[in-house]
Design an enzyme around this catalytic site. Sequence first.
Site, mmCIF file in Angstrom:
data_model
loop_
_atom_site.group_PDB
_atom_site.id
_atom_site.type_symbol
_atom_site.label_atom_id
_atom_site.label_comp_id
_atom_site.label_asym_id
_atom_site.label_seq_id
_atom_site.Cartn_x
_atom_site.Cartn_y
_atom_site.Cartn_z
ATOM 1 N N LYS A 232 -5.106 -1.314 -7.695
ATOM 2 C CA LYS A 232 -3.928 -0.741 -8.371
ATOM 3 C C LYS A 232 -4.263 0.695 -8.750
ATOM 4 O O LYS A 232 -5.435 1.039 -8.884
ATOM 5 C CB LYS A 232 -3.606 -1.534 -9.648
ATOM 6 N N ASP B 123 5.258 0.877 -7.509
ATOM 7 C CA ASP B 123 5.333 0.022 -8.703
ATOM 8 C C ASP B 123 6.272 0.787 -9.641
ATOM 9 O O ASP B 123 7.077 1.608 -9.160
ATOM 10 C CB ASP B 123 3.934 -0.205 -9.303
HETATM 11 P P1 NDP Z 1 11.086 0.431 -11.492
HETATM 12 O O1 NDP Z 1 10.435 1.678 -11.940
HETATM 13 O O2 NDP Z 1 11.935 0.436 -10.286
HETATM 14 O O3 NDP Z 1 11.925 -0.225 -12.672
HETATM 15 C C1 NDP Z 1 11.341 -0.542 -13.883
HETATM 16 C C2 NDP Z 1 12.410 -1.030 -14.839
HETATM 17 O O4 NDP Z 1 11.798 -1.543 -16.008
HETATM 18 C C3 NDP Z 1 13.341 0.079 -15.284
HETATM 19 O O5 NDP Z 1 14.592 -0.468 -15.573
HETATM 20 C C4 NDP Z 1 12.641 0.574 -16.556
HETATM 21 O O6 NDP Z 1 13.486 1.247 -17.454
HETATM 22 C C5 NDP Z 1 12.155 -0.729 -17.139
HETATM 23 N N1 NDP Z 1 10.960 -0.468 -17.952
HETATM 24 C C6 NDP Z 1 9.815 0.105 -17.535
HETATM 25 N N2 NDP Z 1 8.952 0.219 -18.548
HETATM 26 C C7 NDP Z 1 9.582 -0.275 -19.625
HETATM 27 C C8 NDP Z 1 9.222 -0.427 -20.973
HETATM 28 N N3 NDP Z 1 8.011 -0.035 -21.421
HETATM 29 N N4 NDP Z 1 10.121 -1.017 -21.808
HETATM 30 C C9 NDP Z 1 11.343 -1.420 -21.339
HETATM 31 N N5 NDP Z 1 11.743 -1.283 -20.080
HETATM 32 C C10 NDP Z 1 10.878 -0.729 -19.241
HETATM 33 O O7 NDP Z 1 9.874 -0.607 -11.294
HETATM 34 P P2 NDP Z 1 9.866 -1.994 -10.527
HETATM 35 O O8 NDP Z 1 11.188 -2.644 -10.560
HETATM 36 O O9 NDP Z 1 9.208 -1.763 -9.225
HETATM 37 O O10 NDP Z 1 8.827 -2.829 -11.397
HETATM 38 C C11 NDP Z 1 9.231 -3.687 -12.462
HETATM 39 C C12 NDP Z 1 8.125 -4.702 -12.733
HETATM 40 O O11 NDP Z 1 7.887 -5.467 -11.538
HETATM 41 C C13 NDP Z 1 6.759 -4.113 -13.104
HETATM 42 O O12 NDP Z 1 6.114 -4.995 -13.986
HETATM 43 C C14 NDP Z 1 6.017 -4.102 -11.773
HETATM 44 O O13 NDP Z 1 4.619 -4.108 -11.957
HETATM 45 C C15 NDP Z 1 6.513 -5.411 -11.186
HETATM 46 N N6 NDP Z 1 6.390 -5.563 -9.748
HETATM 47 C C16 NDP Z 1 6.903 -4.646 -8.874
HETATM 48 C C17 NDP Z 1 6.785 -4.841 -7.526
HETATM 49 C C18 NDP Z 1 7.388 -3.902 -6.550
HETATM 50 O O14 NDP Z 1 7.298 -4.194 -5.339
HETATM 51 N N7 NDP Z 1 8.028 -2.825 -6.939
HETATM 52 C C19 NDP Z 1 6.067 -6.000 -6.982
HETATM 53 C C20 NDP Z 1 5.646 -6.947 -7.976
HETATM 54 C C21 NDP Z 1 5.793 -6.715 -9.304
HETATM 55 P P3 NDP Z 1 13.379 2.851 -17.594
HETATM 56 O O15 NDP Z 1 13.954 3.375 -16.319
HETATM 57 O O16 NDP Z 1 14.148 3.191 -18.807
HETATM 58 O O17 NDP Z 1 11.909 3.161 -17.725
HETATM 59 O O1 2IT Z 2 2.657 -5.565 -8.402
HETATM 60 C C1 2IT Z 2 2.802 -5.568 -7.159
HETATM 61 O O2 2IT Z 2 2.553 -6.570 -6.484
HETATM 62 C C2 2IT Z 2 3.330 -4.358 -6.513
HETATM 63 N N1 2IT Z 2 3.655 -3.403 -7.219
HETATM 64 C C3 2IT Z 2 3.444 -4.280 -5.022
HETATM 65 C C4 2IT Z 2 2.121 -3.893 -4.418
HETATM 66 C C5 2IT Z 2 2.149 -3.614 -2.935
HETATM 67 O O3 2IT Z 2 1.079 -3.239 -2.442
HETATM 68 O O4 2IT Z 2 3.179 -3.782 -2.274
#
Ligand code: NDP
Ligand code: 2IT
Length: 452
Positions: free
Chosen positions: A124, A164
């Site tokens: 990461k 992420d």
């Molecule tokens: P994005 O940046 O696309 O979206 C994040 C969302 O969460 C936004 O709505 C953001 O709001 C909100 N958010 C972030 N930080 C906070 C906080 N401290 N308090 C409240 N709301 C918050 O990220 P992703 O959708 O990609 O990721 C979301 C989660 O999913 C994370 O935990 C990530 O690690 C996990 N994840 C992502 C993957 C991926 O492929 N993208 C894969 C597996 C897991 P704001 O815009 O206001 O910050």
């Molecule tokens: O938390 C996760 O699994 C991710 N943000 C996706 C990682 C990846 O390599 O696609």
Amino acid sequence: MHSEMQRIFDKVVARDPDQPEFQQACLEVLETLGPAIDAHPEYIPIVERLCEPERIIQFRVPWVDDGGGQHVNRGFRIQYNGAIGPYKGGLRFHPTVNQSVLKFLAFEQIFKNSLTGLPMGGGKGGSDFDPKGKSDSEVMRFCQSFMMELWRHIGHNLDVPAGDIGVGGREIGYLFGMYKKLRNDFEAGVLTGKGMSFGGSLIRPEATGYGLVYFAREMLATKGMSFEGATVSISGSGNVAQFACEKVLDLGGKPVTMSDSSGWIHDPAGIDREKLAWVMDLKNNRRGRISEYADHFDGVTYTKSQPDPSVNGLWSVKVDVALPCATQNELNAAEAQSLVDGGCSAVAEGANMPCTPEAVEVFQNNGLLFAPGKASNAGGVATSGLEMSQNSLRLNWSRQEVDEKLENIMVNIHKNAFETADRFGHPGNYVIGANIAGFLKIAEAMLAQGVL
Ligand code: NDP
Ligand code: 2IT
């Protein structure tokens, strides 16, 4: 907890007393490994080694804003465990990023990647850079500066970053461009989540959200339930939340909430396809706030984030299924209790570690179905693995082909976690099932490869 696991955990705490998120992620795994350790005492030293990353890279990221002002951020890449494949995991750009947060995420990633069945180790990275309010050119310059250091540490057979929080298609494009220029080579498989015109995979943007809902569907089916007619609360409004919402709609469910870090909306009539398209445009193009949803659509309430999130929070809405898709520790025990009191049947983590350990305990003590993120959100990295395969083949699979592979992987992860929980004496406990199933493959590989 198994006494050897307690000993190892005490060492983690003593070594990194100031890393609460990392400690939390370790504890959550170590306290479930007892039955596996009883069956394989030879794995005890492996667990101890697993609690220490193979390599941590930290670097300076200087950049210039549109007004000519100079800034310095901190960049990181944690190459946590490479026993079963190249390090693989996302990059997070968010002001809260530090070593503790990235070590927790990299640690989780090892088990998650193992569960996908694909050959990917755990890693990461990211930065404490805040993309909010920055222009496209500022984001581009930041990404270029970040890659000016990172490029020497990554490679398609070595370490493959992706997105992420705060890192989506736009950022991956800028990062890839700079990597290609510095390497003087078109090494497509060095990053995943790329645009379709330069080696990306169809369904990668959708994969985490879709995979989450596929997993939750399998879990509900074990109790004869489904998404058809189910009311669903979703937190976040980013990549994972958006496509979880879309797949819930595909399966006949009714999503009623979304949020961002400023607040959350409740739409009792349901977030339908038209409203979701509007949210996607708001978040992905206009980069606005979720509060605008309540101004735009009738009958919607918007509530600002509270200092005490359990007061009148998103999780107080009565639903059948809850999908936390924002960030770590966003759902505490009091909020878990509101979900239970509201009659919720299942919770599946889209984010990484969104439920606190106390919240998980509330769900398990009240007989809810609970899916830990390392199993239920593995669809994103699994499809990253499929993107790497396509890059190696120099071929693009169709949307349907990738979606079928993703669905198949999620069905298998569910089956593996479910059956492993059963086999080790904890039927229905997906936390134990996922941790042990993910661990056994890594432990076998580490044992075979010697003390490294
Ligand atoms: P994005 O940046 O696309 O979206 C994040 C969302 O969460 C936004 O709505 C953001 O709001 C909100 N958010 C972030 N930080 C906070 C906080 N401290 N308090 C409240 N709301 C918050 O990220 P992703 O959708 O990609 O990721 C979301 C989660 O999913 C994370 O935990 C990530 O690690 C996990 N994840 C992502 C993957 C991926 O492929 N993208 C894969 C597996 C897991 P704001 O815009 O206001 O910050
Ligand atoms: O938390 C996760 O699994 C991710 N943000 C996706 C990682 C990846 O390599 O696609």
